[in-house]
Design a protein around this motif. Sequence first.
Motif: not given
Length: 230
Positions: A154-171
């Motif tokens: 809800n705070t980081f990687f809020t834009k629904a993109t493939r990069f944000n999904k996987w980067a968010g999962i890792l972080v």
Amino acid sequence: MKKIFHYGGNIAEAVIALFLYGILQDFYFFPKQIKQRYHLPLSIQEFATALVTVAVIWFIFWMYKKQLQSVNDWGFNERPHWSARRIMIFLAGFILITVLGGIMLQLVSQGKTVSTNQQNLDQLSKQSGKLFEIMVCFVAPACEEVIFRGMFFNTFFTKATRFNKWAGILVSGFLFAYMHDPGFTKFIYVYWVLGCVLGWVYMSTKDLRYSILTHMCYNSLGFVHMMTLL
């Protein structure tokens, strides 16, 4: 300015959630100290523990849902909450977290040592009794998933993109690992794998119920394994 309020407000709420979670842990991990500090009869202490648990979990869930009202490009927590597809993802997640967690544990420990976090939990289990199992199997998964998955995305990687999904999962997986192994021992890789799988379940289902359920089942599996060794 809007982004500053977004980040600042959400981070502050995550810190508040962590603080409340810490207080809640005291009720479960140090029941004797709580009883001595407040001079509570056993029945009153049990009632107080249950009341604080409900209040803390309700409040951090309320903060999480309140954040979704501000930004929710991913479509988190939308109805219907239950579906065959999401249940299959949960089952796949439980298999993944069990297998990958076990493989990583063997790789880093070679079956000879346990993490500092696990050593601390083993020590706490001796003084907490049944409350320890309730915390680890039910309360902790609920609180940690709201904080490390719900509030994080809800705070980081809020834009629904493939990069944000996987980067968010890792972080988010790494933050989860760091909170369980702040000493950066070799076991941080185990917790990182666990956190990433839980993040994948959350991002694939878009519903915290499934990552919480996966987390609960994984933690409960540890107690089942311990009982088979007795």
